[in-house]
Design an enzyme around this catalytic site. Structure first.
Site, PDB file in Angstrom:
ATOM      1  N   ASP A 380       0.606  -1.271  -0.055  1.00 18.55           N
ATOM      2  CA  ASP A 380       0.726   0.085   0.300  1.00 18.55           C
ATOM      3  C   ASP A 380       0.896   1.041  -0.816  1.00 18.55           C
ATOM      4  O   ASP A 380       1.153   1.526   0.831  1.00 18.55           O
ATOM      5  CB  ASP A 380      -1.243   0.268   1.362  1.00 18.55           C
ATOM      6  CG  ASP A 380      -1.581   1.413   1.698  1.00 18.55           C
ATOM      7  OD1 ASP A 380      -2.906   0.487   0.825  1.00 18.55           O
ATOM      8  OD2 ASP A 380      -1.858   1.917   1.856  1.00 18.55           O
ATOM      9  N   GLU A 409       1.995  -0.516  -5.053  1.00 18.66           N
ATOM     10  CA  GLU A 409       0.379  -0.119  -5.145  1.00 18.66           C
ATOM     11  C   GLU A 409       0.461   1.582  -5.171  1.00 18.66           C
ATOM     12  O   GLU A 409       0.295   2.170  -4.308  1.00 18.66           O
ATOM     13  CB  GLU A 409      -0.741   0.051  -4.454  1.00 18.66           C
ATOM     14  CG  GLU A 409      -1.925   0.814  -4.717  1.00 18.66           C
ATOM     15  CD  GLU A 409      -2.253   1.900  -3.354  1.00 18.66           C
ATOM     16  OE1 GLU A 409      -3.814   1.806  -3.866  1.00 18.66           O
ATOM     17  OE2 GLU A 409      -1.587   1.997  -3.444  1.00 18.66           O
ATOM     18  N   TYR A 522     -15.901   1.955   4.091  1.00 18.29           N
ATOM     19  CA  TYR A 522     -15.803   1.818   5.422  1.00 18.29           C
ATOM     20  C   TYR A 522     -17.572   0.975   5.969  1.00 18.29           C
ATOM     21  O   TYR A 522     -17.930   1.752   6.570  1.00 18.29           O
ATOM     22  CB  TYR A 522     -16.076   3.554   5.103  1.00 18.29           C
ATOM     23  CG  TYR A 522     -15.058   3.845   4.938  1.00 18.29           C
ATOM     24  CD1 TYR A 522     -13.836   3.899   5.399  1.00 18.29           C
ATOM     25  CD2 TYR A 522     -15.602   4.535   3.075  1.00 18.29           C
ATOM     26  CE1 TYR A 522     -13.115   4.850   5.023  1.00 18.29           C
ATOM     27  CE2 TYR A 522     -14.738   5.547   2.560  1.00 18.29           C
ATOM     28  CZ  TYR A 522     -13.098   5.853   3.721  1.00 18.29           C
ATOM     29  OH  TYR A 522     -12.463   6.334   3.424  1.00 18.29           O
TER      30      TYR A 522
END
Lengths: 661, 661
Positions: A380, A409, A522
């Site tokens: 990430d 990424e 979320y």
């Protein structure tokens, strides 16, 4: 004036070479390494050159004779067949015997008296014989004598320039003034999956069969057969660690969370643990190991997310306060991209004075999951951590575990993305996500496949991610998803989708943004995978075509062809052995039917303009018999916006009849 | 994990850089050195970069702030103003204060509470004050205090981001994690003549006033005023040494010479002497020194030929047999390019075991003529001698005599020519001799002026040489000579002609070859310089235009413009200060009148489409008042095949009236 100065040969402009050898080039097992170099000397003497290569750690160099290409450029190639590091370099010298051979033929043909020249040639062979040993030395000696004693000049010239003399002399070149290129260049050889992989990203917490229930790793295990049926071979899980409570984000990135909101999986860490812990509702380490094992049984590797950042509740915050940036008011600096704030996340401060401990700890995270069977990591935002850290981390891991794959990424500026790839990331996210027009795609693919970038940057194409629902997918309907899938799967041998949002063609975005509306980041989702219009069958077919056709298992063989419509993209990939090609035509317009005349490269296939040939569309399984290079296609995006034609190269012995089988 | 690893900045792709710094770039005194580099770090912090340069041997580096260009690229420039070697490099660091400034503005504009952020900013200033000294330290300290105590957040932001704070902080950057580029790159700074020179080549033996008599250096002295009138500033003499008798070539390169044939000046050496001797019929050392002196008085430098090869009668053959290649029959190998033979010349064997003595001797030849006032050498066939030899020779001479100029007469393959330029030759012969069409000339000029080549390869354009009478001049008549002269003189700031054959438009060649018929290389000529149709006046005018317009005294400012006729070439050169440009249009067709519409770059000159402007043709002295960007020209090659328009850049304050003066 060092003895070195007597060496007349120049070797320069060796390719591939990344940043003067500072970085290695990348290959997977079985790939070719083609090396070219400028090789020349003063004057008119003929140079000779060879390519030297070796597996790192071996003593012996393997030698490949390099051929003259044009304009002082020479080339040679070899295939790498072992995991790990290789090195290569170039050696060249002035080949006086070759120079002499060329001259003697010209002089003889000009009718000049060449008896002295023949004595010179005999001397070269004599000296060659001294460098040789055994039978070869004898043969060279004999040849030398024969030329010296031959009265017929034509026969002497034939002896001296014949195959036997040339081959023998090439085997024992005079290397006393040979020059070695100034550096040894490195190759990292990886496993084939680094080049050919098909990724599926999904959130285990949304995998429950029961709507409203928090999914688990075991739920995820249940859907493995479905993922395998679609033809994916990497299952990438967003972070599976405990999620922080402090400043937890609510639905749609709301700064206020309700008690039921599960938070973003990238806000890692609670008092229950950080990067080495598993979210209690996802399951246990045993569940995780079971998932990895079951996946493997179905040909799927699990990829973990490495997101080196912390929620405010992460144990590191208390245990290693020096790893964070403290503000004058005694608070820790949260992540921000002013004016945006990400208060549920504390970035790690890599400028920390305790950076050595930090680096070691982060490496231990990687090793922790490797111990549990993981060999693929999706990293990430690697571009927000220092380059030297990644080079150290990946380089160190690779030494002992050359099979580990790291996907970067990094959706950021080109030079930063390239640097990450150079320093070791095996695969990289790309701008494909936003490339839609014919010109955009063509330009980008040429950059990826025709420039030096191809030596170190392996693209992995993603039409969507949990962070990005691009406009093309927001507005293009189901045809847009089909188009992007075909492009991703046939342009790049590495690609992935974020599902089930992808196969269900989820297209609702937060107004004016590329964020999903009600993003899964979320909240927990319950997907109905079998919903009407889903792309599961279609994806399965495309991935089967990839699996059955090695031409699609590499990215480097891409070639674009002509079609006279700006909405149609036409390109091909040839198999390594050159016997067959897949020609893909895609309608890039998700709204309208487009038609155009393709210019089929029939010459490449050895087909003459008057010969009919078979085009087999692997997507529809339809077959067409065409003739000549111009043929028309029409593609309705609401039915199927592409053809993937399989073409066989016509061999001399084949009759037309063969093509109708 | 070395401390070095904490440095987050990357500096790469520094330009100019020739072969990873292996070779120096070239400049003349007063030229600019523009340096660019990729500079970036991880994350979103702002980098800062500066260019460092120094005259070789000085301790201090001079610093130039680099500016952000685009796509992580930064640039800066400086001017070199001393003869000799310089070096430059790049330094960069993460500029936390700049990062902070950008963030605070965004946060403030977003209405966020920034009181903690302001405290952070005050800390940066405080630390800056510790790095500064004297008054600056005080002011930074005061600023820090002011921000800390300012209650009005807007005023505090203005203080922290204002010019004073920025300038002070830029003066004392935090370099604790600064990165230096991995190498120091070199510049060789030469005298202006290396970039702007106008050469005239002629054979002193043909300079006698009396037909049939062997000319001398004194005869040559007599024609100096003529050469000066034509505007040449370098007089290049083919070899002036004794000419061998063995295998001397007769007229038209005949292998048999009659007793009267003078031989080729390139067959150097007799028992009377070699490369340090003067041909007795040309004169004495005193005559030579007198010629050099008289030439200098008229603004002309004499250039010598360095032709490192020997006639069979050269003293070296007996004194240094190891410097030649001996054949099995006891003869010395003469020069050849099979099947062609050059039996009047023995090449030197640079692979000799006595190469050290050879190199020293050849250097002594250069120094010998330097002692007699020579500072320019034209080097014959440098590509047939080893590269390391030239690098050693030129590099060594340059250390003590940075004003010496070497012109490489290498008509050979591109990479070999480039290598010679890289290793030190100050000027190079080019392919201009054979470039005639618009596409050929444009492509070649772009290669010379728009690629990395411009950093090390200084072209010197020759329309003809004693060796080469190109087809264009053989068949194009007088207009062809005029066209090639204008092209040479306006495209390249270094050019030369072989005269008087050039100004007399001598065009008779050996049938089917590019050799002159009755070449001056093998016989003594008597030229009538004032013959009808001679180009002396015209050459004088062109060279005066070059002298009066500094825009033509460099090659690097060339720009091509549009004209809608394939036989017309249209290009411009702007003066360094940008106030004026010379726009040249040439009809490349020596036979027919050609006309076309030019697209005048009026925008570059600050001229609006409705403003009339003056075009002053410096060749004819005609003036034109034009308007708008499209204007027609017509060029009759039999009258004058070119315009050289002088254009002034329109400044704001000027009225249209100015253009009629």
């Amino acid at each position: 004036m060092a003895e070195q100065e007597r060496k007349r040969i120049v070797i320069e402009n060796v390719k591939p070479e990344i940043d003067e050898g500072r970085f290695a080039i990348k290959r997977v097992i079985g790939e070719k390494v083609g090396v070219t170099a400028d090789v020349f000397s003063d004057g008119h003497d003929s140079p000779a050159a060879r390519l030297l290569y070796q597996k790192h750690g071996r003593a012996e160099w393997l030698e490949i004779v390099m051929s003259f290409l044009e304009n002082d450029r020479w080339g040679g190639e070899f295939i790498v067949d072992e995991l790990g590091a290789y090195q290569y370099t170039v050696e060249a010298w002035v080949d006086h015997f070759k120079t002499w051979r060329h001259a003697i033929v010209k002089k003889f043909e000009d009718g000049q008296d060449i008896h002295v020249d023949l004595q010179i040639g005999a001397r070269y062979l004599e000296k060659g014989s001294q460098r040789a040993s055994g039978e070869d030395a004898e043969r060279l000696k004999d040849l030398s004598e024969a030329i010296k004693n031959e009265i017929n000049q034509e026969r002497a010239v034939l002896l001296a320039t014949g195959q036997e003399a040339v081959q023998l002399m090439n085997g024992y070149p005079d290397l006393s003034f040979a020059v070695r290129y100034c550096r040894e260049l490195r190759i990292i050889v990886e496993r084939p999956k680094a080049l050919y992989s098909t990724w599926y990203e999904c959130f285990p917490r949304s995998c429950s069969e029961q709507p409203g229930r928090h999914g688990s790793l075991s739920d995820c295990e249940r859907i493995l057969p479905e993922i395998a049926r679609m033809g994916f071979d990497v299952l990438y899980l967003p972070p599976i660690h405990p999620i922080g409570r402090t400043n937890r984000k609510g639905k749609n990135n709301s700064p206020v969370a309700s008690p039921d909101d599960p938070g973003s999986p990238w806000a890692i860490g609670t008092e229950e643990g950080g990067h080495k812990a598993i979210h209690p509702r996802l399951g246990t380490e045993e569940d995780f190991e079971s998932l990895v094992k079951k996946a493997a049984q179905q040909g799927i590797e699990v990829a973990m997310d490495l997101a080196f950042q912390c929620s405010p509740d992460h144990p590191y915050v208390k245990e290693h306060p020096a790893w964070f940036r403290w503000r004058p008011d005694g608070s820790v600096q949260y992540a921000e991209n002013p004016p945006k704030k990400y208060e549920d996340i504390y970035p790690i401060n890599f400028e920390s004075s305790e950076w050595r401990e930090l680096w070691e700890e982060l490496r231990s995270v990687v090793l922790f999951w490797m111990d549990r069977g993981i060999r693929i990591f999706r990293v990430d935002n690697p571009h927000t951590k220092p380059f030297p850290f990644w080079e150290w981390l990946i380089g160190g891991i690779r030494k002992d575990y050359p099979e580990v794959i790291f996907l970067a990424e990094a959706f950021t500026r080109p030079k930063v993305m390239n640097r990450l790839a150079k320093l070791g990331f095996n695969q990289s996210y790309t701008y494909f996500t936003w490339r839609n027009s014919k010109k955009e795609i063509t330009d980008y693919m040429l950059e990826l496949t025709q420039t030096e970038q191809k030596e170190y940057f392996r693209p992995n194409f993603w039409p969507n991610t949990p962070d990005i629902l691009p406009e093309f997918l927001q507005y293009g309907g189901r045809p847009a998803f089909v188009i992007k899938l075909i492009l991703a799967a046939t342009l790049s041998s590495n690609y992935g989708v974020y599902g089930p949002a992808f196969e269900l063609c989820v297209s609702e975005a937060l107004s004016g943004k590329e964020e999903y509306l009600n993003s899964e980041k979320y909240e927990i989702k319950h997907w109905d995978g079998d919903q009407a219009g889903n792309l599961k069958q279609f994806i399965a077919r495309v991935n089967r075509i990839r699996k059955e056709n090695p031409a699609l298992q590499t990215t480097w063989n891409l070639k674009f062809y002509e079609v006279d419509n700006e909405y149609l993209l036409f390109y091909g990939k040839e198999s390594e052995d050159g016997t067959e090609s897949l020609l893909t035509v895609v309608n890039l317009d998700p709204y309208h039917t487009q038609s155009g005349w393709l210019k089929i490269p029939i010459e490449e296939f050895g087909i003459s303009p008057d010969q009919p040939y078979l085009c087999h569309d692997l997507l529809s399984d339809d077959k067409y018999i065409w003739q000549g290079e111009r043929n028309q296609v029409e593609l309705n995006p609401h039915i199927l916006p592409a053809y993937i034609f399989k073409m066989r190269k016509r061999l001399k012995r084949e009759t037309d009849f063969d093509y109708f089988m």
